[in-house]
Structures are given as structure tokens and as C-alpha cells.
Design an enzyme around this catalytic site. Structure first.
Site, PDB file in Angstrom:
ATOM      1  N   ARG A 194       0.503  -1.242  -0.211  1.00 51.88           N
ATOM      2  CA  ARG A 194      -0.016  -0.232  -0.175  1.00 51.88           C
ATOM      3  C   ARG A 194       0.761   1.299   0.132  1.00 51.88           C
ATOM      4  O   ARG A 194       0.534   2.360  -0.610  1.00 51.88           O
ATOM      5  CB  ARG A 194      -0.906  -0.056   1.007  1.00 51.88           C
ATOM      6  N   HIS A 251       3.629   3.808  14.506  1.00 56.88           N
ATOM      7  CA  HIS A 251       3.728   4.124  12.551  1.00 56.88           C
ATOM      8  C   HIS A 251       4.626   4.639  12.799  1.00 56.88           C
ATOM      9  O   HIS A 251       5.119   5.574  12.558  1.00 56.88           O
ATOM     10  CB  HIS A 251       2.695   4.269  11.942  1.00 56.88           C
ATOM     11  N   HIS A 281       8.209   6.643  10.032  1.00 54.00           N
ATOM     12  CA  HIS A 281       9.019   6.687   8.852  1.00 54.00           C
ATOM     13  C   HIS A 281      11.015   6.569  10.030  1.00 54.00           C
ATOM     14  O   HIS A 281      11.019   7.095  10.698  1.00 54.00           O
ATOM     15  CB  HIS A 281       8.201   8.073   8.661  1.00 54.00           C
ATOM     16  N   CYS A 308       8.615   9.570   1.617  1.00 52.84           N
ATOM     17  CA  CYS A 308       7.444  10.492   1.916  1.00 52.84           C
ATOM     18  C   CYS A 308       7.212  11.198   1.372  1.00 52.84           C
ATOM     19  O   CYS A 308       8.206  12.205   0.337  1.00 52.84           O
ATOM     20  CB  CYS A 308       8.538  10.835   3.089  1.00 52.84           C
ATOM     21  N   ASN A 349       8.586   3.689   5.154  1.00 53.59           N
ATOM     22  CA  ASN A 349       9.170   3.341   6.942  1.00 53.59           C
ATOM     23  C   ASN A 349       9.439   2.870   7.128  1.00 53.59           C
ATOM     24  O   ASN A 349      10.557   2.671   6.182  1.00 53.59           O
ATOM     25  CB  ASN A 349       7.341   2.664   6.886  1.00 53.59           C
TER      26      ASN A 349
END
Lengths: 319, 319
Positions: free
Chosen positions: A16, A218, A220, A251, A262
Site C-alpha cells: 500500500r 507507525h 518513518h 515520504c 517507513n
């Protein structure tokens, strides 16, 4: 070390996150190939696509074809992302194949909400309430409350733990109003502002207020600190992380072209494995999928580990 | 958090590590340009070149020209690397410009010593004793004891803290025999085997034996864990790190083509800065030098931060 979790859940979002940003074009067949290979590594949660406007995200114009096309592996939860009722309805068409859950998604930074959604925080709350209501009306439980930019924001600067707490309070108010039972919080370092002490303070603050909620991070790797941040969280017992194979993603935010995506799934798995924490993932298989992802996108991905190889592979050779 | 150092010394090795491995060719002028720019960032220790055989390391065939060419900034220590008496003599020709120090360099893995130097550990001890004697005879103090592969080895597998301690004991024995007063230990994660708990155990073990010695860590980001490892060490009060701007360097060891080099100087500086630890380095200036390094080598470097920009840069824009 007594807070270490026994098991860490790696929630794979490579397909995704990756295919929404890669210039591509990436063929539907390649997307399916990656999803199916990921499921063979032992990963139990794979986010396979976004149901978004193909005008905004051309990389996911084939979301339906991808979901139709992949062969689901029993025991694996396949999820998708969407932002509105239209997206929800597209997802619901695959109710048998996808695990469909609703979430209330807020941002701790009003400046980012403005920039990203062209809404004030108050307008976003209204939109999220409407969205949650639509989910519940469709029989979809809303259990997750997400906070983006929870550790800092390119447009607003630092975000304090108090701002995260206050954002969560706003989200829980909506949840109560629409009758949603939130069990999970997701804290996102959307623009890579976290450092270990910031992770520790924010998690401590959120936990002390809501000790019964499960927290997902989550992260990055925008500034190279994602693994250090994950390590700090793991030491506090955090056991759920979104991650992307090979570091797929990038990003998309202004001023950060070329910035990393990520946290890499395989680097997180390596860290856990070497700390004696189970993930259920076959690391060497996942590294192979990272290499496949690199071949599919046609350029080097940020993961260092897929280039270096696992420690176990060298241990076997050395033995 | 009481063990946090007030100041962390970032020992920049980008020029030496980078230009020995880049296919190049990189012009002498570009090497000088990078060294001079690094000195303007506030870094106080810069390793500028290797005095090694140009047949083995063609990238440093111009070591003399580089050292002659750069304009030294007062207050900055410029160092070089060499492995034998011939290298020492080449370095000594620049006694006025370079900070010349000797070291006893051992490896915790005999398999790596064999592979890298074609010597047994015993043969290496003899060679190091001869080398230390030559330094002392030339009036060069030998204060540093280095242990390569201190956290694991591609050829031997895991390395225990006990093996590191035993390697240090061997080095201190040589030091005593030749009359060298070792003040500093350098522990190198040469092939990227460290994880935070391994860093903690090894440092704890070495410190409990030799509490009076200063420890430098030389970390490689081979598997993406370098910053997490540095963070674990900083929390134990470790305040000296070798690092390379942009992550220049790469890993020359077998089976790791394309693998990352050292920990990125700027990511280490960011971590320290955000933890309230001084480094004396202007992070935005260092990021600019990282971008210059990328332009000089002609390809993307592993650093995420040089692509994303510092948090302070975004804080200023947001304010």
C-alpha cells in the site's frame, strides 16, 4: 528488560505505501506477486492497497484488480486503506477477502491537517464523525483511533505529549458520540520527528491516561532514527508496528523528495529476533521479498539489511 | 538518564572511509574540498586519508597531495590511517599538519584476521608488537587499542564479550611489553553485527574490567541498526564515536556489495542534539556537506537525513 514483549506483530504495509508513491507504472501482476510472496514469509497482517481516487493516487487505480487477483493465504489478515465512504464501499465489495475495520484518524498538528486535508482540526473532527457513523451504519466496527504527526510536524514543529493526549481525547469524544468502542491507538511519526526519548515520553503519557488501550507505532525513517525509536518502544513493551518491506514508501511531504519511507520490516524483524522476541517471520524469506520489491520498483530501496543479508545466513556459513 | 554524557565527540572519517572505497576516480581537489568543508561545521576530529599501498587502495594514491593541499583550520585535529612502518613514515612527513598517534589494532575474530590479513591471531600479535615498537622508536605515542569485529563476524559468527575482553588482554600485554600506555579502547562493529543489548553487554563487561579507559565506538550501519546501537551506548555514557558524513564508506567485506558504510555523522549529531547533548557541530552545515559528498561521489549516499533536512530547519520555517 522485564517490559520486553514476547511477540512483536509486524503489520506489513509495503504494497500500500510503496505503490502509492512509486512513479512506476508497476503492473498489477507485480503487485500481486509481492503480496503473495509477503504472505509466505510468516507475516500475518498485510495492507494490500488504497481505495482512493485514481486522480490523486494513480498508482492505486488498479486496487480492485489487485485485491481480486491475489490468492489469499489462510490465517493472514489482508487490509486496505480508504479515507471516505466511497473508499469504504469499494473495500466492502471485498468483505470476504479483506479484514475490514474502521478508524478515526486525526492529526496532532493542525497545520498538517490544513495542509494535508485542507480542513481545520474542528472540521476534521466533524468529517471523522461522519465517517465513523458511515462505517457503523455499514456494520463495520470502528476500533482504532489514529494520531498522525504525533511526534512533530514539518509545518508546525514540535508536538508535545499533551497535544497527543488532547487529540486522543477529541477522538474518544467522537467515538463515544457515534457508539464506537476504541480498543487500539495508532501513533504515527508521519514526518520523522521522533527520537527515542520523545517516543518514551509520549507513550508513557498516553499509557498513563489509557492503560487498557493497545498501542501501534507507525514509524518513518525520514532521518534514520526509526529503528532506534522502535527499540525504545519495544523496551516499553510496545508490540505492534507498521512497517514496509525494503523500506518501500518514501515520504510524500514537501521539502522531502528522496526522503526515506517507513521503518523496514526486515530490520525490525532482525532487531526482534536478535533480542529473542518472536515475530513469526522467516527473516531470510523476508529479505528475499525485499530484493524482489527492489527489482519490481526498479531502483535501490532504503533497507540496508536486504543488501547485507541476515546474521543467521552468515552464522550458517561460519558454522 | 543520569549516565548521559554532556558532550559527544564525533570523529569524522568520511574522507578516509569514503574515498578508499568509491570507484571514482575522485579528484584530489574534491577530496580537499570535502575536508575543508567538514572543518567548517565544527567537527574537531577529521580523518583525512589512508597511507596505504596504491596498488591495494588506488583511491588513496594521492594521500600526500591531499594532505599537502588542504588548508588546516586551527583547533581541528586531522588524522590519517596506516598499517605498517612505511605508512607511518609517510604520515610522519606531515607531522606538523596531522595529529600522529599509534595504535595496537587487533580483531576479536581469528577467522577475520586470517581473511583480512592472512595471519593467525598469534602472528598478528607479533606484527602489532613490531608495529608498536616502530611507533615508539619514532617518538609516536601508542595510546589506543582497537578491537575489530567486536560484536560479530561474517566469517566466525557471534563474538562474545569474553572474546573481546580476551583480545584486549592480549593487546595490553603487548602494550606493557613495548612500554605503551594505553588510554583508549576502540570497539569496532566492523561487519554490522551489533544490536543494542549486545552493545550494552560488551561495554559493561569491558568497563567493569577497565573502568579507567575511554571507549570509542566505531559502528557500521550494515543492517540499519547503527543509530539504535549508538543510542544504547550514549545512554551508558559513551561519548566518542567514529562516523562518516552522509554514511560514506560502504562495506568492503565479502557478500556485502552495496551494504551501508559507517553510521552517518549527521544522524548521530541529530540524535545527540535532540537529546540535549552537545557535539559542537552545526547540523545544517554538516547536512550541506553530506549533500556535497553525494555530489562528489556521484550517487546517492545512505544518509536519510541529508535528503530530509534537519528538524531545526523545519522548526524555523514553522515558527
Amino acid at each position: 528488560m522485564s517490559d520486553l514483549p514476547k511477540h512483536v506483530h509486524v503489520q506489513e504495509e509495503g504494497p500500500r505505501e510503496g505503490f502509492q508513491i512509486e512513479p512506476g507504472p508497476i503492473s498489477t501482476a507485480d503487485k500481486i506477486r509481492l503480496i503473495e510472496a509477503l504472505a509466505e514469509t510468516g507475516l500475518k497482517h498485510i495492507q494490500v492497497c488504497s481505495f482512493v481516487s485514481p486522480k490523486v493516487v494513480p498508482g492505486w487505480a488498479d486496487a480492485e484488480a489487485v485485491v481480486e487477483g491475489f490468492k489469499a493465504k489462510p490465517g493472514v489478515h489482508y487490509t486496505a486503506l480508504w479515507f471516505n465512504e466511497n473508499g469504504l464501499n469499494r473495500a466492502l465489495a471485498f468483505r470476504d477477502k479483506l479484514t475490514i475495520g474502521g478508524s478515526i484518524s486525526l492529526t496532532a498538528s493542525e497545520a498538517f491537517t490544513k495542509k494535508n486535508l485542507n480542513r481545520t482540526h474542528a472540521e476534521n473532527l466533524t468529517a471523522m464523525k461522519k465517517n465513523a457513523t458511515a462505517h457503523i451504519a455499514a456494520g463495520v466496527a470502528v476500533k482504532r483511533l489514529g494520531v498522525m504527526a504525533a511526534f512533530g510536524c514539518n509545518y508546525q514543529g514540535d508536538i508535545t505529549p499533551a497535544q497527543v493526549v488532547s487529540t486522543i481525547e477529541d477522538g474518544l469524544k467522537i467515538a463515544a458520540e457515534v457508539g464506537a468502542d476504541i480498543t487500539d491507538f495508532s501513533l504515527a511519526d508521519t514526518m520523522g520527528w521522533a527520537i527515542p526519548p520523545r517516543i518514551e515520553r509520549t507513550i508513557a503519557e498516553v499509557r498513563s491516561r489509557w492503560p487498557e488501550k493497545r498501542i501501534t507505532l507507525h514509524l518513518h525513517d525520514t532521518r534514520g532514527l526509526a529503528v532506534a525509536n522502535a527499540h525504545a518502544a519495544i523496551k516499553m513493551g510496545i508490540d505492534r508496528f507498521d512497517a514496509t518491506v525494503g523500506g518501500l514508501g518514501g515520504c510524500p511531504f514537501a521539502g522531502q523528495k528522496g526522503a526515506a519511507g517507513n521503518i523496514c520490516s526486515e530490520e525490525l524483524v532482525l532487531l526482534c529476533q536478535e533480542m529473542g522476541i518472536e515475530t513469526g517471520v522467516d527473516l531470510d524469506a523476508l529479505i528475499e521479498v525485499g530484493r524482489m520489491a527492489e527489482e519490481i520498483v526498479g531502483h535501490q530501496l532504503p533497507s540496508e539489511l536486504i543488501h547485507a543479508g541476515s546474521l543467521d545466513a552468515f552464522r550458517r556459513k561460519a558454522a
